[in-house]
Write a protein that holds these residues in place. Structure first.
Motif, PDB file in Angstrom:
ATOM      1  N   SER A  52      34.294 -45.052 -36.820  1.00  0.00           N
ATOM      2  CA  SER A  52      35.027 -46.508 -36.603  1.00  0.00           C
ATOM      3  C   SER A  52      35.444 -46.405 -35.030  1.00  0.00           C
ATOM      4  CB  SER A  52      35.906 -47.058 -37.511  1.00  0.00           C
ATOM      5  OG  SER A  52      36.475 -47.946 -36.861  1.00  0.00           O
ATOM      6  N   PHE A  53      34.847 -47.225 -34.322  1.00  0.00           N
ATOM      7  CA  PHE A  53      35.309 -47.202 -33.061  1.00  0.00           C
ATOM      8  C   PHE A  53      36.546 -48.214 -32.426  1.00  0.00           C
ATOM      9  CE2 PHE A  53      31.031 -45.809 -32.479  1.00  0.00           C
ATOM     10  CZ  PHE A  53      31.001 -44.632 -31.860  1.00  0.00           C
ATOM     11  N   THR A  54      36.893 -48.793 -33.558  1.00  0.00           N
ATOM     12  CA  THR A  54      38.233 -49.369 -33.464  1.00  0.00           C
ATOM     13  C   THR A  54      39.796 -48.968 -33.967  1.00  0.00           C
ATOM     14  OG1 THR A  54      37.717 -50.760 -35.589  1.00  0.00           O
ATOM     15  CG2 THR A  54      37.054 -51.780 -33.522  1.00  0.00           C
ATOM     16  N   SER A  55      40.522 -48.988 -33.252  1.00  0.00           N
ATOM     17  CA  SER A  55      41.594 -48.096 -33.747  1.00  0.00           C
ATOM     18  C   SER A  55      42.311 -49.140 -34.803  1.00  0.00           C
ATOM     19  CB  SER A  55      42.688 -48.126 -32.811  1.00  0.00           C
ATOM     20  OG  SER A  55      43.169 -49.350 -32.057  1.00  0.00           O
ATOM     21  N   SER A  56      42.634 -48.538 -35.945  1.00  0.00           N
ATOM     22  CA  SER A  56      43.117 -49.203 -37.191  1.00  0.00           C
ATOM     23  C   SER A  56      44.764 -49.450 -37.137  1.00  0.00           C
ATOM     24  CB  SER A  56      42.944 -48.388 -38.455  1.00  0.00           C
ATOM     25  OG  SER A  56      43.382 -47.120 -38.458  1.00  0.00           O
ATOM     26  N   LYS A  57      44.943 -50.829 -37.206  1.00  0.00           N
ATOM     27  CA  LYS A  57      46.411 -50.930 -37.395  1.00  0.00           C
ATOM     28  C   LYS A  57      46.873 -51.950 -38.220  1.00  0.00           C
ATOM     29  CE  LYS A  57      46.717 -51.086 -32.145  1.00  0.00           C
ATOM     30  NZ  LYS A  57      46.802 -52.017 -31.065  1.00  0.00           N
ATOM     31  N   GLY A  58      47.502 -51.596 -39.260  1.00  0.00           N
ATOM     32  CA  GLY A  58      47.845 -52.338 -40.489  1.00  0.00           C
ATOM     33  C   GLY A  58      48.519 -53.714 -39.977  1.00  0.00           C
ATOM     34  N   PRO A  85      47.333 -45.268 -34.061  1.00  0.00           N
ATOM     35  CA  PRO A  85      46.600 -44.583 -32.992  1.00  0.00           C
ATOM     36  C   PRO A  85      47.522 -43.551 -32.092  1.00  0.00           C
ATOM     37  CG  PRO A  85      46.115 -46.704 -32.848  1.00  0.00           C
ATOM     38  CD  PRO A  85      47.237 -46.646 -33.671  1.00  0.00           C
ATOM     39  N   THR A  86      47.421 -42.344 -32.330  1.00  0.00           N
ATOM     40  CA  THR A  86      48.325 -41.523 -31.245  1.00  0.00           C
ATOM     41  C   THR A  86      47.295 -40.633 -30.388  1.00  0.00           C
ATOM     42  OG1 THR A  86      47.856 -39.387 -32.865  1.00  0.00           O
ATOM     43  CG2 THR A  86      49.425 -41.065 -33.395  1.00  0.00           C
ATOM     44  N   MET A  87      48.157 -40.082 -29.463  1.00  0.00           N
ATOM     45  CA  MET A  87      47.436 -39.354 -28.355  1.00  0.00           C
ATOM     46  C   MET A  87      48.420 -37.941 -28.055  1.00  0.00           C
ATOM     47  SD  MET A  87      48.309 -41.162 -24.878  1.00  0.00           S
ATOM     48  CE  MET A  87      49.913 -41.309 -24.065  1.00  0.00           C
ATOM     49  N   PRO A  88      47.860 -36.888 -27.767  1.00  0.00           N
ATOM     50  CA  PRO A  88      48.710 -35.779 -27.273  1.00  0.00           C
ATOM     51  C   PRO A  88      49.334 -36.103 -25.902  1.00  0.00           C
ATOM     52  CG  PRO A  88      46.496 -35.437 -27.046  1.00  0.00           C
ATOM     53  CD  PRO A  88      46.231 -36.707 -27.592  1.00  0.00           C
ATOM     54  N   VAL A  89      50.565 -35.617 -25.590  1.00  0.00           N
ATOM     55  CA  VAL A  89      51.079 -35.991 -24.229  1.00  0.00           C
ATOM     56  C   VAL A  89      50.856 -34.621 -23.376  1.00  0.00           C
ATOM     57  CG1 VAL A  89      53.049 -36.469 -22.903  1.00  0.00           C
ATOM     58  CG2 VAL A  89      52.956 -37.266 -25.239  1.00  0.00           C
ATOM     59  N   ILE A  90      49.742 -34.503 -22.930  1.00  0.00           N
ATOM     60  CA  ILE A  90      49.334 -33.353 -22.189  1.00  0.00           C
ATOM     61  C   ILE A  90      49.934 -33.276 -20.672  1.00  0.00           C
ATOM     62  CG2 ILE A  90      47.239 -32.918 -23.394  1.00  0.00           C
ATOM     63  CD1 ILE A  90      45.800 -34.065 -20.605  1.00  0.00           C
ATOM     64  N   ASP A  91      50.463 -34.133 -20.117  1.00  0.00           N
ATOM     65  CA  ASP A  91      50.932 -34.320 -18.919  1.00  0.00           C
ATOM     66  C   ASP A  91      52.376 -34.010 -18.586  1.00  0.00           C
ATOM     67  OD1 ASP A  91      51.649 -34.602 -16.325  1.00  0.00           O
ATOM     68  OD2 ASP A  91      50.745 -36.737 -16.000  1.00  0.00           O
ATOM     69  N   HIS A  92      52.792 -32.903 -18.134  1.00  0.00           N
ATOM     70  CA  HIS A  92      54.071 -32.527 -18.112  1.00  0.00           C
ATOM     71  C   HIS A  92      55.080 -33.659 -17.337  1.00  0.00           C
ATOM     72  CE1 HIS A  92      57.766 -29.974 -17.188  1.00  0.00           C
ATOM     73  NE2 HIS A  92      57.637 -30.287 -15.949  1.00  0.00           N
ATOM     74  N   ASP A  93      54.531 -34.148 -16.466  1.00  0.00           N
ATOM     75  CA  ASP A  93      55.270 -35.093 -15.969  1.00  0.00           C
ATOM     76  C   ASP A  93      55.812 -36.442 -16.676  1.00  0.00           C
ATOM     77  OD1 ASP A  93      55.407 -33.558 -13.776  1.00  0.00           O
ATOM     78  OD2 ASP A  93      53.394 -34.569 -12.745  1.00  0.00           O
ATOM     79  N   ALA A  94      54.868 -36.406 -17.668  1.00  0.00           N
ATOM     80  CA  ALA A  94      55.232 -37.586 -18.698  1.00  0.00           C
ATOM     81  C   ALA A  94      56.109 -37.509 -19.774  1.00  0.00           C
ATOM     82  CB  ALA A  94      53.543 -38.045 -19.374  1.00  0.00           C
ATOM     83  N   GLY A  95      56.684 -36.060 -19.867  1.00  0.00           N
ATOM     84  CA  GLY A  95      57.384 -35.694 -20.764  1.00  0.00           C
ATOM     85  C   GLY A  95      58.817 -35.766 -20.276  1.00  0.00           C
ATOM     86  N   LYS A  96      59.842 -35.394 -20.991  1.00  0.00           N
ATOM     87  CA  LYS A  96      61.095 -35.280 -20.690  1.00  0.00           C
ATOM     88  C   LYS A  96      61.702 -33.768 -20.677  1.00  0.00           C
ATOM     89  CE  LYS A  96      62.346 -39.883 -21.875  1.00  0.00           C
ATOM     90  NZ  LYS A  96      62.720 -40.766 -23.279  1.00  0.00           N
ATOM     91  N   ASP A  97      60.984 -33.023 -21.280  1.00  0.00           N
ATOM     92  CA  ASP A  97      61.444 -31.688 -21.757  1.00  0.00           C
ATOM     93  C   ASP A  97      60.714 -30.682 -20.510  1.00  0.00           C
ATOM     94  OD1 ASP A  97      61.273 -28.944 -23.016  1.00  0.00           O
ATOM     95  OD2 ASP A  97      62.582 -29.926 -24.429  1.00  0.00           O
ATOM     96  N   LEU A  98      61.621 -29.525 -20.543  1.00  0.00           N
ATOM     97  CA  LEU A  98      61.242 -28.777 -19.236  1.00  0.00           C
ATOM     98  C   LEU A  98      59.776 -28.016 -19.643  1.00  0.00           C
ATOM     99  CD1 LEU A  98      61.762 -26.977 -16.762  1.00  0.00           C
ATOM    100  CD2 LEU A  98      63.164 -25.274 -18.051  1.00  0.00           C
ATOM    101  N   HIS A  99      59.565 -27.738 -21.154  1.00  0.00           N
ATOM    102  CA  HIS A  99      58.380 -27.070 -21.682  1.00  0.00           C
ATOM    103  C   HIS A  99      57.388 -28.260 -22.186  1.00  0.00           C
ATOM    104  CE1 HIS A  99      60.236 -23.467 -20.897  1.00  0.00           C
ATOM    105  NE2 HIS A  99      61.290 -23.690 -21.456  1.00  0.00           N
ATOM    106  N   ALA A 100      57.645 -29.370 -22.125  1.00  0.00           N
ATOM    107  CA  ALA A 100      56.699 -30.192 -22.683  1.00  0.00           C
ATOM    108  C   ALA A 100      55.507 -30.504 -21.624  1.00  0.00           C
ATOM    109  CB  ALA A 100      57.502 -31.490 -22.941  1.00  0.00           C
TER     110      ALA A 100
END
Lengths: 108, 870
Positions: B489-495, B507-522
């Motif tokens: 299904s190409f539509t994200s499901s939102k109840g 719908p979720t996503m992995p936060v891959i960008d270090h600059d987008a996180g707040k943690d030193l190791h994120a």
């Protein structure tokens, strides 16, 4: 000439071992009362057993590691005994040297 | 004020204490670590012995555990009778292990000249044999002390299922046990109340108590290592878990840590208190080597030796073929048979036509279970498939949406330095997280009541009307897998309603960008992301990218299965691989990463999109992630691919159903059956590890017996990619191979025994029955079907297509890998290109051309490498 008068003498212990032996060395350090240590993984070089490859991309255990700690002189001797016993039948080298530190309270 | 004598005493005691700790580590060096069930990792139970050769390690295991290191001679003979080992295989193995017999004159037996090799073969096939596992004597007191120590180990680590916590747990197992043991009635029964009272006089510190106990027991310094090994191996399962706690457990792991020194100290103190030296005494091995019987059997078969001198020569022949060598010859013959068959099969490669750009490329995990899915998919359309370790080269910790802890998603050989969090893509996930929290709370409350002391009775009264029928229904009619729903299904499901939002993941996503996180190791910096992206593409030699590139991890959905994580992805630390696939796909779809890759000489086509997916190896369904992000123009292709993956999954499931007991049409639903002890075969049958392009194996049915790692030597001129593969995925493959090997040859010692009798302990493992040692390794049902074996215990055969000097230099400069290859834990065969003949690497580092032992068998039945259950 360097002025050492404000520094405190201590013992510096450096050990180069297989990655698998790092936990045992770490435990000996901590049991002897070392308040901290530095670990350098992926150490490369040449020695008794030939070439040692440095850091590998997906294996932190396969290469050599170097662990360094500084302890008061009276704690060094028992620690050295333990490390020598551990290294009796396995790869690894131990270096002990005198050193001087500016913040002795960090090490006791 | 201390005197100088007192100072010397203190110093020497500290030194002795430090040496005791070192001795514990040395004693435990032969024990392989055991990972908790929450992240079950297949390991070689003899991992600590891999600096030695396999043959030496096997003998040490027989002596120390004591355990079987090979199949029984009778089991090998059964393989011979079933043609899985031919006479030619046996002769080749004899020539390899006993090269000297070729030079020896025939023996005069009963007036006939009998060649020595004929005697050896006869002895192997018909001579009397000892049991596979050595029999040893038992000391009843030591057995009672085993029971006591294992009970307290379980109580110490099991926070959830004991009615009260042991005291002083923070001080470590020894201190906690000592505080409890002073009132332990079972202990008083074994050692007497007066002896038990001596506990009060011993130090609370484990190393000091160990030192005192050994001093009083009269164990000399030089005997200490062996004494400690003997004590630890009274309970090898708990020792293996303690080894994990000491050597591998993350520093921030919550829960009590069972240390080897604590376990050894408790055991040494028990020995001190016990009426006799029961655990320190080496067990007596009761098996006869049967030399006389074997000599008599040969004399009976061929005739008596013509003279005293001929009898001496006959004795020499049998002595040279001592029991350990006998087993080694049989194992070599068994392995030779498999090697010859698979090499004969792979001699004929049919390079796929690559004139047209592939519609899609699917990168699966190297796991043997991917092989069937890949093969079937390739037959359905213009698809290319590749193999890569299922963490896709991104070693991170993954914090799922709403999770309180992050979990490592990489091979245990790597220490992840970064954490990737899963977050809601838009909107507030609060409703969903509340729903999860409520469900988790109900789940926890139910299981706490189930595990309590008296609460199960009340639970049965109050909830039995509901849970009973549910359990029966899930056994008699397990929910069917959703294999018919293959269209993404190409539509994200939102109840829309709050109830729906509580049940539907946003719908979720992995936060891959270090600059987008707040943690030193994120997250990962752009440089790191680019490096990981480059590593994926270069390691497998991926070029000419298709518009759709699927990164397909794998996991296994099963219920009521303490060993569930053993069926998940080993490269992901015993977790499902979907998260790693999502992270890697996000990295390779990142515009900034693609710009960075151009600077490193890799230009990805603008229309290429990476899609994350996960293969459920129990149902053979493939689920895609984040499909609503796929560009419009690629969606028709994704729909076709999803449909073809569904067909490939169905065909693969049909293949698997032939080897699994039960109804073939329900093979995909076994994971949902509460009563199913064998939801799938996992990696049973694994035997080979292929490193090279798919052209080596394309079109061949390898029956799920091979790890397949893609590699293109022509794009890896400096050998970095090959070194990465051989020092990490190959090593992990060897761990898996060794775990299946040893769980098969001795399931009692190295395996987890019968699943029907398992009782989980503290989320870390199981015991067989109501108490006892922690059961390590794989359950019997993972490698056996009743009395029949479902896994051939063979050492891993690595097939590498790369220049031999490149392979050799990698082996030589990596001592761990070299130990595995020189010690014959792994066999290596290689060829530089597909036009070259296969070459075998010998333990001394020489390479010899591969010659099949039996040319007839490999030419007449080259396709026979599938595993027969027998």
């Amino acid at each position: 000439m360097t002025n050492w008068t404000n520094l405190t003498p201590m013992a510096k212990i450096e050990v180069v071992v297989d990655g698998d032996d790092v936990p045992a060395i770490r435990d000996l350090f901590l049991d002897a009362g070392a308040t901290g240590y530095t670990a350098l993984s992926g150490v490369s070089g040449f020695g008794h057993h030939g070439h040692h490859q440095g850091r590998l991309l997906f294996n932190d255990r396969a290469s050599l590691s170097m662990l360094i700690t500084v302890v008061p002189v009276e704690k060094a001797e028992p620690l050295i005994s333990g490390i020598r016993r551990l290294l009796d039948d396995r790869h690894g080298v131990l270096f002990v040297s005198e050193t001087n530190v500016s913040r002795p309270d960090y090490f006791v | 004020m201390t005197t100088s004598t007192e100072h010397v005493d203190v110093m020497s005691e500290r030194a002795a204490r430090s040496e005791v700790i070192a001795d514990v580590a040395r004693a435990a060096s032969i024990i392989g670590a055991y990972w908790p069930l929450t992240s079950f990792v297949a390991v070689n139970p003899l991992d600590g012995l891999t600096e030695r050769s396999f043959v030496d390690a096997a003998e040490l295991a027989r002596r120390w555990y004591p355990a079987a290191s090979h199949l029984s001679i009778d089991a090998y003979r059964a393989e011979h009778a079933a043609d899985a080992i031919t006479d030619a295989d046996l002769d080749a193995a004899i020539a390899d292990h006993l090269p000297e017999i070729d030079q020896q004159q025939p023996l005069d037996l009963g007036g006939v000249q009998v060649p020595v090799h004929r005697l050896v073969r006869h002895d192997l096939l018909h001579g009397p044999s000892r049991p596979a596992r050595p029999s040893t004597d038992h000391n009843p007191t030591a057995d009672q002390l085993d029971d006591i120590i294992t009970t307290w180990c379980a109580a110490y680590v099991d926070e959830a299922h004991v009615p009260w916590s042991m005291p002083e747990r923070d001080a470590g197992f020894f201190a906690s046990w000592k505080a409890t043991a002073v009132t332990d009635r079972r202990l008083a029964k074994v050692v007497g109340r007066d002896q038990r009272a001596r506990l009060r006089d011993l130090p609370d510190d484990a190393a000091s108590a160990l030192f005192v106990a050994f001093k009083e027991l009269g164990v000399a310094d030089l005997e200490r290592e062996n004494a400690l090994r003997r004590l630890l191996l009274r309970t090898p399962g708990w020792a293996a878990f303690a080894k994990w706690c000491d050597d591998w457990a993350p520093a921030d792991r919550p829960g009590p840590r069972l240390r080897l020194v604590d376990l050894a100290a408790a055991r040494a103190v028990l020995e001190l208190l016990s009426p006799d030296r029961c655990s320190l005494v080496a067990p007596q091995h009761l098996d006869d080597e049967l030399f006389d019987e074997r000599i008599d059997a040969l004399a009976a078969a061929f005739g008596p030796p013509a003279s005293g001198a001929e009898r001496s020569r006959l004795v020499d022949v049998v002595t040279a073929l001592h029991p350990a060598r006998r087993s080694a010859v049989w194992l070599a013959a068994h392995e030779g048979n498999f090697r010859d068959r698979i090499l004969a099969k792979l001699q004929h490669t049919a390079a796929p036509d690559r004139s047209e750009r592939a519609a899609a490329q699917i990168i699966c995990c190297i796991d043997v279970r991917s092989e069937g899915l890949r093969r079937h998919l390739e037959g359905l359309g213009n698809y290319e498939t590749y193999g890569f370790a299922g963490f896709f080269g991104v070693p991170v910790r993954w914090r799922a949406l709403g999770a309180t802890h992050a979990q490592a998603r990489c091979p245990v050989l790597v220490s992840p330095r970064h954490e990737i969090a899963e977050v809601a893509r838009d909107g507030d996930p609060a409703d969903y997280l509340t729903g999860c929290s409520t469900t988790a709370g109900m789940h926890d409350a139910f299981h706490a009541a189930k595990g309590g002391l008296g609460s199960p009775f009340a639970l049965a009264e109050s909830a039995g009307w509901f849970t009973g029928p549910v359990a029966a229904a899930r056994t008699l009619a397990p929910p069917r897998s959703s294999k018919d729903n293959a269209t993404p299904s190409f539509t994200s499901s939102k109840g829309s309603s709050r109830w729906a939002r509580r049940r539907t993941p946003p719908p979720t996503m992995p936060v891959i960008d270090h600059d987008a996180g707040k943690d030193l190791h994120a997250g990962l910096s752009l440089d790191e992301r680019t490096l990981f992206g480059e590593a994926i593409l270069r390691t497998i030699g991926l070029s000419d990218l298709a518009p759709i590139v699927v990164l397909c991890g794998h996991g296994s959905v099963t219920v009521n299965n303490p060993h569930a994580s053993s069926l998940d992805c080993g490269a992901c630390g015993g977790a499902p691989g979907g998260a790693s696939a999502r992270i890697a796909a996000a990295i390779l779809n990142d515009v900034a990463v693609r710009r960075g890759l151009v600077e490193r000489g890799i230009e990805l086509p603008a229309d290429t999109w990476f899609v994350a997916a996960e293969h459920d190896t129990t149902s053979d369904e493939v689920s895609m992630f984040d499909v609503d992000l796929i560009p419009e123009g690629l969606r028709p292709g994704v729909v076709r691919l999803a449909a073809d993956l569904a067909v490939a999954g169905e065909r693969n499931a049909n293949d698997r159903s032939r080897h699994l007991p039960g109804a073939a049409d329900r093979v995909r639903d076994r994971g949902h059956d509460w009563a199913q002890v064998r939801p799938e075969w996992g990696l049973a049958g694994n035997a080979a590890f292929v490193i090279g392009p798919r052209s080596i194996t394309a079109g061949h049915d390898l029956s799920g017996r091979a790890f397949l790692h893609s590699y293109d030597a022509s794009t890896d001129v400096d050998g970095v990619a090959l070194e990465t593969i051989m020092t990490a995925p190959l090593v992990v493959g060897q761990w898996i191979s060794a775990q299946y090997y040893f769980s098969t040859v001795d399931n009692t010692v190295f395996g987890a025994g019968d699943k029907m009798l398992h009782n989980p302990v503290g989320g870390i493992g199981v015991v067989v029955g109501e108490s006892g040692d922690l059961a390590v390794g794989l359950p019997m049902q993972s490698v056996m079907l009743g009395e029949r074996r479902a896994h051939d215990p063979l050492r891993l055969l690595a097939l590498v297509q790369a220049p031999l000097d490149r392979i050799e230099s990698i082996i030589v400069r990596n001592p761990g890998l070299r130990g595995l290859v020189d010690g014959e834990w792994i066999h290596v065969v290689a060829r530089a290109t597909e036009h070259d003949a296969w070459t075998t690497r010998r333990p001394d580092g020489t390479w010899v051309p591969w010659q099949p032992a039996d040319t007839t068998a490999t030419t007449t039945a080259p396709d026979q490498i599938s595993l027969e259950i027998r």
